[in-house]
Design an enzyme around this catalytic site. Structure first.
Site, mmCIF file in Angstrom:
data_model
loop_
_atom_site.group_PDB
_atom_site.id
_atom_site.type_symbol
_atom_site.label_atom_id
_atom_site.label_comp_id
_atom_site.label_asym_id
_atom_site.label_seq_id
_atom_site.Cartn_x
_atom_site.Cartn_y
_atom_site.Cartn_z
ATOM 1 N N TYR A 143 -17.045 7.279 16.804
ATOM 2 C CA TYR A 143 -15.723 7.286 17.792
ATOM 3 C C TYR A 143 -14.576 7.795 16.966
ATOM 4 C CZ TYR A 143 -13.852 3.211 15.088
ATOM 5 O OH TYR A 143 -13.265 2.492 14.076
ATOM 6 N N VAL A 151 -7.377 5.932 14.392
ATOM 7 C CA VAL A 151 -7.583 5.939 15.883
ATOM 8 C C VAL A 151 -7.967 4.306 16.362
ATOM 9 C CG1 VAL A 151 -8.608 8.248 15.923
ATOM 10 C CG2 VAL A 151 -10.199 6.548 15.650
ATOM 11 N N LYS A 186 -4.044 3.599 3.927
ATOM 12 C CA LYS A 186 -4.815 2.945 4.931
ATOM 13 C C LYS A 186 -5.049 1.367 4.938
ATOM 14 C CE LYS A 186 -7.602 2.757 8.304
ATOM 15 N NZ LYS A 186 -7.170 2.828 9.896
ATOM 16 N N ASN A 202 -3.524 -2.132 7.372
ATOM 17 C CA ASN A 202 -4.167 -3.137 7.900
ATOM 18 C C ASN A 202 -3.742 -4.513 7.504
ATOM 19 O OD1 ASN A 202 -4.914 -1.859 10.031
ATOM 20 N ND2 ASN A 202 -6.749 -0.996 9.119
ATOM 21 N N ARG A 204 -0.716 -5.859 8.444
ATOM 22 C CA ARG A 204 -0.866 -6.378 9.796
ATOM 23 C C ARG A 204 -1.367 -7.969 9.817
ATOM 24 N NH1 ARG A 204 -0.055 -5.180 15.185
ATOM 25 N NH2 ARG A 204 -1.590 -5.794 16.675
ATOM 26 N N CYS A 242 -11.056 -3.868 11.255
ATOM 27 C CA CYS A 242 -10.244 -3.331 10.391
ATOM 28 C C CYS A 242 -9.371 -4.316 9.584
ATOM 29 C CB CYS A 242 -8.998 -2.783 11.425
ATOM 30 S SG CYS A 242 -9.647 -1.468 12.485
ATOM 31 N N ARG A 290 -16.712 -7.431 17.558
ATOM 32 C CA ARG A 290 -16.925 -7.326 16.189
ATOM 33 C C ARG A 290 -16.071 -8.433 15.434
ATOM 34 N NH1 ARG A 290 -16.503 -0.760 15.644
ATOM 35 N NH2 ARG A 290 -15.037 -1.097 17.475
HETATM 36 N N1 SAJ Z 1 -3.890 -10.511 16.714
HETATM 37 C C1 SAJ Z 1 -3.302 -11.946 16.685
HETATM 38 N N2 SAJ Z 1 -1.824 -11.871 16.557
HETATM 39 C C2 SAJ Z 1 -1.097 -10.671 16.915
HETATM 40 C C3 SAJ Z 1 -2.198 -9.389 16.878
HETATM 41 C C4 SAJ Z 1 -3.266 -9.560 16.841
HETATM 42 O O1 SAJ Z 1 -3.857 -13.007 16.580
HETATM 43 O O2 SAJ Z 1 -0.032 -10.600 16.963
HETATM 44 C C5 SAJ Z 1 -5.512 -10.673 16.482
HETATM 45 C C6 SAJ Z 1 -6.041 -10.081 17.763
HETATM 46 O O3 SAJ Z 1 -6.373 -11.092 18.640
HETATM 47 C C7 SAJ Z 1 -7.265 -9.577 16.894
HETATM 48 C C8 SAJ Z 1 -6.832 -9.206 15.669
HETATM 49 O O4 SAJ Z 1 -5.830 -9.934 15.490
HETATM 50 O O5 SAJ Z 1 -8.372 -10.607 17.211
HETATM 51 C C9 SAJ Z 1 -6.944 -7.666 15.417
HETATM 52 O O6 SAJ Z 1 -6.116 -7.366 16.526
HETATM 53 P P1 SAJ Z 1 -5.331 -5.734 16.404
HETATM 54 O O7 SAJ Z 1 -4.328 -5.756 17.508
HETATM 55 O O8 SAJ Z 1 -4.842 -5.558 14.980
HETATM 56 O O9 SAJ Z 1 -6.348 -4.697 16.905
HETATM 57 P P2 SAJ Z 1 -7.527 -3.889 15.875
HETATM 58 O O10 SAJ Z 1 -8.353 -4.693 14.892
HETATM 59 O O11 SAJ Z 1 -8.309 -3.194 16.688
HETATM 60 O O12 SAJ Z 1 -6.456 -3.072 14.883
HETATM 61 C C10 SAJ Z 1 -6.233 -1.742 15.098
HETATM 62 C C11 SAJ Z 1 -5.903 -1.028 13.821
HETATM 63 N N3 SAJ Z 1 -5.805 0.247 14.094
HETATM 64 C C12 SAJ Z 1 -6.535 1.150 13.152
HETATM 65 O O13 SAJ Z 1 -7.123 0.554 12.233
HETATM 66 C C13 SAJ Z 1 -6.464 2.710 13.343
HETATM 67 C C14 SAJ Z 1 -4.339 -1.583 13.453
HETATM 68 O O14 SAJ Z 1 -3.949 -0.987 12.226
HETATM 69 C C15 SAJ Z 1 -3.506 -1.464 14.605
HETATM 70 O O15 SAJ Z 1 -2.274 -1.975 14.262
HETATM 71 C C16 SAJ Z 1 -4.036 -2.170 15.929
HETATM 72 O O16 SAJ Z 1 -5.555 -1.558 16.261
HETATM 73 C C17 SAJ Z 1 -3.152 -1.853 17.159
HETATM 74 O O17 SAJ Z 1 -1.965 -1.847 16.666
HETATM 75 O O18 SAJ Z 1 -3.846 -1.631 18.370
#
Ligand code: SAJ
Length: 484
Positions: free
Chosen positions: A25, A180, A232, A236, A239, A290, A369
């Site tokens: 992907y 991505v 990188k 994450n 976040r 991530c 995942r």
């Molecule tokens: N989550 C919370 N509270 C929040 C945000 C997320 O509990 O405020 C939880 C979600 O339920 C989930 C987990 O965290 O279980 C991860 O959520 P995510 O929105 O970070 O999604 P991911 O894991 O797909 O993160 C990806 C990452 N992108 C890349 O690695 C290129 C992350 O850096 C991005 O910030 C995120 O997507 C995004 O913003 O969509």
């Protein structure tokens, strides 16, 4: 400035033929975007002809995408560049010798999520295959998420060993991490800023030549290879840290009997002039591939790239690892909430029937995942509860890591029938639409339990219907009297 490498790049001229290793992907959209750029003549997509993924070769060469789910524009773009003979998928790695630049987009999962050691085997195979056919004056770029120190360490060593060439003299080497997200692959590559980190300035500049043509809104951000690896993993890690901070605040608000969402609104009202607080959302935990692993890549990196001893508060745990611990505690907290509510209606957790709603780790997604629902399921079962799992988005046949004996069903009524407790782990739109009276009728008892892990339920409506309500961060509602 290493003149020899610059000289080799000058003799070779602009990048024209590109190789992308790993048709996944990340690799597929990257390859077809390179192929679509007028600056480049031909892109090879390298894919091992293995039993599990060899099928992608024919699919891609027929102009079809082997990726699941909606990816706007991708299938058309594949068909276009295949039709123009600018893209060809192949298992013949010797064609690397024809490439001016080769990128590797191979995933680095954990061997075993419990010990948090990444499995670099697939990436190492890819690097070896590139090294075997590497030619002087070419450029190698790693796109996978890797432990800081990998580009200038393991990757460089393998490439030099396999090719007999010297990185930084005979070939360029860089790290340009992918950013991505599924569902917006092409958009992310075109529009996100691109971190480009070479092992030296000449490699960095050559890598900028490679990525510049595919960017529309995004800009190039050059730096060293190790800084790119840290960027990188840190983006994450930060976040995850932000989520942990609001999860801890939610736990405090529960203990203090207040509503975390009131506090969140208040904190979030501080905006602009650099004072924004970027407060995120509390929830039932953090899943995905991530945020659950990149912190550990960063932590390992600081011990691998030991330029000098780390100066850190004596005896203090890493803030980043502590954040992981808080996020990984949230599923346990969800079980504590369920146990506490069941106790209020005189039901022990042992023998209780729990309807677990939401196996995916993201709202309205099929991606499961490292879902936080899995540790909840395991510990609830270990405590003697019967747990039935519902998720309308997840395909039970292909969901990863489903525990032995766990069935994921799309039949919500079956999961709710006779349930003593309903526990919401994903904020799917289907759960926002649940009607308390209908759910209660299916549960079939006077005071079923509702534990809301994603703030999708209106506490007052469920309490009025006789539910024992518990919500993450809802200290203002979690001790409501149970209706008669
Ligand atoms: N989550 C919370 N509270 C929040 C945000 C997320 O509990 O405020 C939880 C979600 O339920 C989930 C987990 O965290 O279980 C991860 O959520 P995510 O929105 O970070 O999604 P991911 O894991 O797909 O993160 C990806 C990452 N992108 C890349 O690695 C290129 C992350 O850096 C991005 O910030 C995120 O997507 C995004 O913003 O969509």
């Amino acid at each position: 400035m290493n003149d020899k490498l610059q000289q080799l790049f000058n003799e070779r001229g602009p990048i024209k033929t590109i190789g992308v290793i790993g048709m996944g992907y990340v690799g597929i959209p990257a390859a077809v975007l390179f192929a679509d750029a007028p600056e480049f003549d031909l892109v090879y997509g390298f894919q091992r002809d293995s039993p599990s993924s060899g099928y992608k070769i024919n699919m891609l060469n027929s102009g079809e995408s082997p990726l699941k789910g909606e990816e706007p524009g991708l299938e058309d773009l594949i068909a276009t560049v295949v039709g123009e003979k600018k893209f060809e998928c192949t298992a013949d790695f010797s064609k690397v010798a024809e490439c001016d630049a080769v990128t590797l987009a191979i995933q680095t999962p954990f061997e075993n999520p419990k010990d948090l050691i990444p499995d670099f085997t697939p990436l190492i195979d890819g690097i070896r295959n590139v090294g075997r056919y590497l030619t002087p004056g070419s450029l190698v770029v790693l796109e996978s998420t890797i432990t800081p120190g990998t580009t200038t360490g393991m990757a460089r060593d393998i490439l030099e060993e396999e090719s007999g060439l010297v990185a930084g003299e005979d070939f360029g080497l860089a790290h340009a991490p992918e950013r991505v997200m599924v569902g917006r692959l092409l958009k992310n590559i075109r529009e996100h800023d691109r971190i480009v980190g070479g092992i030296d300035d000449v490699s960095t500049r050559r890598a900028c030549e490679l990525y510049g043509p595919v960017l529309t809104k995004g800009i190039l951000i050059p730096m060293s290879a190790t800084a790119a690896e840290v960027t990188k993993t840190a983006e994450n890690t930060f976040r995850d840290l932000q989520i942990a901070a609001v999860n801890e605040l939610a736990l405090y608000c529960e203990a203090m009997g207040i509503n975390v969402y009131d506090v969140r609104t208040g904190v979030d009202s501080l905006k602009g002039e650099g004072i924004t607080r970027a407060i995120l959302w509390p929830g039932a935990g953090v899943g995905g591939h991530c945020l659950t692993k990149d912190t550990y890549h960063l932590e390992r990196g600081v011990s691998v790239v030991a330029a000098e001893p780390l100066d850190y508060p004596e005896g203090r745990e890493s803030l980043f690892v502590l954040a992981r611990g808080i996020n990984d505690f949230m599923p346990a907290h969800m079980l504590h909430l369920a146990e506490s509510a069941l106790r209020q209606i005189g039901k022990p957790i042992a023998g209780a029937k729990i309807a677990l709603l939401g196996w995916a780790f993201l709202n309205d997604s099929d991606d499961a995942r490292n879902t936080p629902a899995e540790p909840f399921y395991r510990t609830a079962r270990a405590a003697g509860a019967e747990v039935r799992i519902h998720d309308p988005w997840v395909d039970p046949e292909t969901a990863p890591d489903v525990p032995e004996g766990a069935d994921i069903t799309h039949d919500l009524e079956a999961v709710l029938s006779g349930a003593d407790a309903v526990v919401i782990f994903a904020g799917h739109k289907e759960y926002r639409a649940l009607v308390p009276a209908a759910v209660k009728a299916l549960c079939g008892c006077s005071h079923p339990v509702l534990v809301d892990g994603r703030n999708v339920a209106d506490p007052d409506a469920w309490i009025a219907e006789g539910f024992v309500y518990k919500g993450i961060g809802r200290g203002d509602k979690n001790r409501h009297p149970v209706g008669e």
